[in-house]
Design a protein around this motif. Structure first.
Motif, mmCIF file in Angstrom:
data_model
loop_
_atom_site.group_PDB
_atom_site.id
_atom_site.type_symbol
_atom_site.label_atom_id
_atom_site.label_comp_id
_atom_site.label_asym_id
_atom_site.label_seq_id
_atom_site.Cartn_x
_atom_site.Cartn_y
_atom_site.Cartn_z
ATOM 1 N N ALA A 275 0.847 -1.197 0.000
ATOM 2 C CA ALA A 275 0.000 0.000 0.000
ATOM 3 C C ALA A 275 0.879 1.244 0.000
ATOM 4 N N PRO A 276 0.333 2.351 -0.441
ATOM 5 C CA PRO A 276 1.065 3.613 -0.279
ATOM 6 C C PRO A 276 1.116 3.980 1.202
ATOM 7 N N LYS A 277 1.721 5.099 1.515
ATOM 8 C CA LYS A 277 1.761 5.508 2.927
ATOM 9 C C LYS A 277 0.351 5.923 3.352
ATOM 10 N N LEU A 278 -0.169 5.213 4.329
ATOM 11 C CA LEU A 278 -1.551 5.414 4.766
ATOM 12 C C LEU A 278 -1.576 6.247 6.043
ATOM 13 N N ILE A 279 -2.518 7.180 6.077
ATOM 14 C CA ILE A 279 -2.566 8.121 7.199
ATOM 15 C C ILE A 279 -3.864 7.949 7.988
ATOM 16 N N ASN A 303 2.490 8.395 11.450
ATOM 17 C CA ASN A 303 1.431 8.464 10.447
ATOM 18 C C ASN A 303 0.034 8.472 11.078
ATOM 19 N N VAL A 304 0.018 8.600 12.373
ATOM 20 C CA VAL A 304 -1.233 8.878 13.089
ATOM 21 C C VAL A 304 -1.195 10.373 13.399
ATOM 22 N N ILE A 305 -1.945 11.127 12.619
ATOM 23 C CA ILE A 305 -1.872 12.587 12.715
ATOM 24 C C ILE A 305 -2.875 13.079 13.760
ATOM 25 N N ALA A 326 -2.878 18.337 3.267
ATOM 26 C CA ALA A 326 -1.411 18.309 3.407
ATOM 27 C C ALA A 326 -0.865 16.908 3.162
ATOM 28 N N ALA A 327 -1.567 15.910 3.677
ATOM 29 C CA ALA A 327 -1.104 14.530 3.491
ATOM 30 C C ALA A 327 -1.152 14.149 2.012
ATOM 31 N N LYS A 328 -2.236 14.532 1.369
ATOM 32 C CA LYS A 328 -2.370 14.200 -0.054
ATOM 33 C C LYS A 328 -1.270 14.887 -0.868
ATOM 34 N N GLN A 329 -0.956 16.111 -0.466
ATOM 35 C CA GLN A 329 0.092 16.827 -1.206
ATOM 36 C C GLN A 329 1.444 16.128 -1.092
ATOM 37 N N LYS A 330 1.634 15.416 0.015
ATOM 38 C CA LYS A 330 2.891 14.659 0.172
ATOM 39 C C LYS A 330 2.825 13.316 -0.552
ATOM 40 N N GLY A 331 1.693 13.045 -1.165
ATOM 41 C CA GLY A 331 1.543 11.760 -1.850
ATOM 42 C C GLY A 331 1.075 10.647 -0.938
#
Lengths: 590, 590
Positions: A275-279, A303-305, A326-331
């Motif tokens: 998976a990609p980096k999941l937040i 990754n727990v914001i 912000a998370a999406k902007q980091k991919g």
């Protein structure tokens, strides 16, 4: 002192004695049963058994006591008189090996269990007695050194049953009475008698939830109760899924696992690298179990914001949206939002509808952690605080907190069917055979991350039967009224400062007690430092006196403050008054 | 028929009645206590209390019964006579709201609890009675439709206590007697009376393991018991760490988490993407919980490599080494090996020393899953089967299986101190304050993935006190002797085939029963298909008759076979004989 404590002095029984009861000729439970009953109806016997054994299946008859007494001469127990009469028993010469299944162990077994019940019912009685201490505090080293002969050591040789009974008494003596009307230390408090009976039965049944095969009744009770809870959440027809788990932290962990499985099912097979980096998002006031889940499940704590909360501890939706972007902007991929319904310290309810809007907008899983506040759904007066909960994908709800169910009892509810199983299923052949004679969809074990699973449902089911939905509602309303009473009592009282302004949403009332020596002192570093020490000091004195218990903690930049919570059905206004007087008594000279 | 069942017929009490006991003038527990005791010694009163209340701290005195009876005139309970005498109670007009903490609820509370205990002790008694069925089987739809009035529904309004008592009886009636001498269905069986008493006490204490503050005695018992277990594992001085968890699957999950934290601590913060591809190894015969852990923790099931086992179910070390090398060649990192001590189906013990050699050679974590077989460490005769266990980094050991402790009781033991805490710690301020008045190293909650944690220790500690190490040893030896008896009985008996050759290592005896119609048939597809259906059919008949229960399953290419296990202290050779006769009776015409 505003307390309803009776003025009588009531003495504890001598904890070292085991033969306290004078000889009672008719003290006997099995005997009584044996005399009052029995008949043969609805006989259904397997062929073989008919020849070799006397298996009976009795059906219930509604006959009166008189009928049953009449029938006793026909079908009295062969062994009732000889074995089941209450007798004086010398436990000093008896050992565990003399109890059932030992040959002729019936009498000793019943006598021993009755002696234990004697200890327990005495404890129950004293628990509700305000002249009894909440606890008899000792430091760990004191208990380890052996208090008045209380010895925790395990040895090669057995102890007599007399010693075992002494151990039971001592264990209770040095413990904490969490059901005491003045125990306010945790979100779980109280001692519900129906729940207690339910636990005693559960222990006696001693079975396991994984299959219908060995827990048919409990499995069905779990299913029906979960459906009822989902109906109350507001999912149409109570549809969906769920399971009782060993506590709210594990329930929250389930929610993260299921969310991951829903969006990235390949993680089950390939691991997080698939998976990609999941937040994950949760508020700074939320329970630490979301971070624990993030660490355990391989997301990583960073990754727990944590989301900002307002001054009342409610998450700020705009902060969530900013952090999603912000998370999406980091991919990264925003996966999961936890909205808390009843935070641990402030008792705050996050605005679920606004969070649900964002979850829909960004295609994320919405979990509502209602471990503490979920029970307010049972109250027509207070359930609006969870408005929007029906939009959640999963909900944690702990009946062992606000509903007074004995520990442990926590449910994870999931709106979409099949995910729990899909996520956790491993199809163990030795448990979940598909060629059983019954409908194996009732074998729920493969939904769980556990294999064996404790029966947590029965006490809850039994309490629901005994109280009705309405009984839970009354209890919850009463607890909130008591919290309101406390809030109104102290909000303008000299020597108190509220941690947040306005009436609490839940029963959490957070406040500082300001000792006279600090009143009028300007808001400076020294005052902070001294005030930080006040709550721990008062708490320590409370525990040493054993009069009451209440929690304290710091929160972010706020120094130690008291967090009062009410979930105990035994608590009254007089106990609230007592707490305040006790804080003032113990804190006045600090 | 070789059975020790008495020939008498014993009737169940009428499950619909609630007033079975004839009036007993002196049936009373609290009252008895009150008469026999009390005195004031060691008075220690807080200043405030001295003025306002009558808190007493009583110390134990060792006086004889005579002394105590003498003292009663001085310190008798004010309320003993009026409130605590056993009376006929009409529960049909009483409700949960009439019980404590209701005003004047003492009497109803004690009467209700005694009625429940009556139901439970009757159940205990019948559990050990071989003329009682193991279960009274019904299909899910039958129970849901309401068996003879047994109604599982939850409603808004409360039910009377009479109905609650009926519900308790019905729940037991339609359940499975897991303590019955002929219940062989699971690894956990039996009904230990001391353990039962321990569970009743635990429920009554109703507290939580996270802090010393609210579970001082239980926290210390856990610590001492875990140390003792580590000593028995063979770690010098019993050093190390550990925790009781909700079952073996979670204990195994802990082992994987801790291993990951030891080698890749950054995963806690950064997630699995901070580590290379990590590989877990476990045998094809091992418990499915290792795969569950792999899935849940983000490794992925395909990174849980299954190792080949020999014909007895023991892992082949050469296969492990080959697979370690293969993983390394792919650039993956072999992290963890699970060696099973007592596999679920065959009861096989993996060769721990040989696996430990490989773990040392390749710098991997060695976990021993002794959920089932760990208890053999208590037996001087059988502990050699776990030779090398002291080289493990972590060990799972479930006292709720072979040691007969009531469900649930599972320990994860870790050789290196500090890892459990490092791995799981989140430092919640509201629970784990560092400024408490006692030594907060006793607050164990931050080691756990749970927050609240059920008290699983007391029953186990109490059983250990009551039996001694030697009592557990005798129990384990006896179970293994019974398994040996079964093995010798059937290994050459007509109509039986053993699934693996040679004496079983644990109590697992795996066999096919070959009905006469299949005897002599050549080993072909048709025979496989027909034999595959034999065990499920016999099992279904057993359950319908309710005479006994034993598990079955397929394993790899082997069609359904019976897995007999013995952990029940009530089982005797006659019960083994009964099982075989029952299989033959039910299977002869298949």
């Amino acid at each position: 002192m505003a307390t309803s404590a009776p003025s009588s002095s009531s003495g504890d029984p001598d904890p070292s004695s085991t033969n306290l009861r004078p000889p009672l000729s008719a003290y006997d439970s099995w005997c009584g049963v044996a005399h009052g009953c029995t008949r043969k109806l609805g006989l259904k016997i397997c062929g073989f058994l008919q020849k070799n054994n006397n298996y009976e299946e009795k059906s219930r008859i509604g006959g009166s006591l008189k009928d049953r007494q009449t029938s006793k001469t026909l079908f009295s127990w062969e062994n009732s008189d000889s074995q089941l009469r209450r007798t004086e028993t010398d436990f000093s010469n008896l050992f565990a090996r003399d109890l059932l299944p030992a040959k002729n162990g019936e009498e000793q077994t019943i006598q021993f269990l009755l002696e234990v019940v004697d200890i327990l019912t005495n404890y129950v009685h004293k628990t509700f007695d305000r002249t009894t201490k909440v606890l008899d505090f000792h430091h760990p080293h004191q208990l380890l050194e052996g208090m008045e002969g209380f010895n925790l050591d395990l040895s090669d040789q057995p102890e007599s049953l007399e010693q075992i009974l002494v151990d039971c008494r001592d264990t209770l003596k040095y413990g904490v009475r969490t059901g005491h009307p003045r125990f306010f230390n945790q979100l779980s408090s109280g001692l519900d008698i129906i729940g207690l009976a339910g636990e005693w039965l559960t222990s006696t049944a001693n079975t396991n939830m994984f299959t219908y095969e060995i827990a048919p009744v409990f499995v069905l009770m779990e299913q029906l109760t979960l459906r009822k809870m989902r109906e109350i959440v507001g999912w149409p027809g109570g549809e969906g899924d769920g399971i009782f788990s060993p506590g709210g932290a594990i329930s929250n962990m389930y929610s993260v696992m299921v969310a991951r499985y829903k969006y990235f099912p390949e993680v089950k097979t390939k691991g997080m690298s698939a998976a990609p980096k999941l937040i994950l998002f949760t508020s700074e006031h939320s329970h630490y179990s979301i971070k624990k889940a993030g660490a355990a499940l391989g997301f990583g704590v960073e990754n727990v914001i944590l989301l900002k909360s307002d001054e009342r501890g409610r998450v700020i939706p705009a902060d969530l949206e900013a952090k999603i972007i912000a998370a999406k902007q980091k991919g990264h991929v925003p996966l999961f939002v936890n909205a808390t319904a009843g935070t641990t310290v402030y008792g705050a309810f996050d605005p679920i509808n606004e969070i649900a809007d964002l979850c829909e907008k960004y295609n994320m899983w919405l979990h509502v952690d209602g471990a503490w506040g979920g029970s307010l759904l049972m109250s027509r007066k207070h359930r609006h605080k969870l408005s929007g909960v029906e939009r959640a994908n999963s909900v944690t709800w702990n009946p062992h907190k606000m509903m007074g169910v004995p520990l442990q009892c926590s449910a994870i509810l999931v709106r979409e069917k099949g995910l729990l199983e899909g996520c956790n299923q491993m199809c163990a052949g030795y448990l979940f055979q598909q060629d059983k004679q019954y409908d194996v969809s009732y074998d729920t074990g493969d939904k769980a991350i556990q294999c064996g699973r404790h029966v947590d449902i029965f006490k809850f089911w039994l309490m629901w039967r005994a109280k009705g939905t309405i009984g839970f509602e009354q209890h919850i309303n009463k607890c909130l009224e008591l919290a309101e009473y406390l809030y109104n009592k102290i909000k303008d009282r000299e020597g108190y400062e509220m941690v947040f302004q306005g009436e609490p949403q839940h029963t959490n009332v957070c406040f500082w007690y300001i000792p006279p020596s600090l009143r009028g002192m300007p808001d400076c570093e020294e005052r902070h430092e001294r005030l930080h020490k006040v709550a721990p000091k008062i708490k320590a004195l409370m525990m040493e006196c054993g009069t009451t218990m209440v929690g304290y903690q710091p929160q972010a930049d706020k120094v130690n403050f008291f967090r009062m919570v009410v979930s105990n059905p035994a608590a009254t206004k007089s106990d609230i008054d007592f707490l305040i007087e006790e804080i003032e008594r113990l804190g006045q000279d600090l």
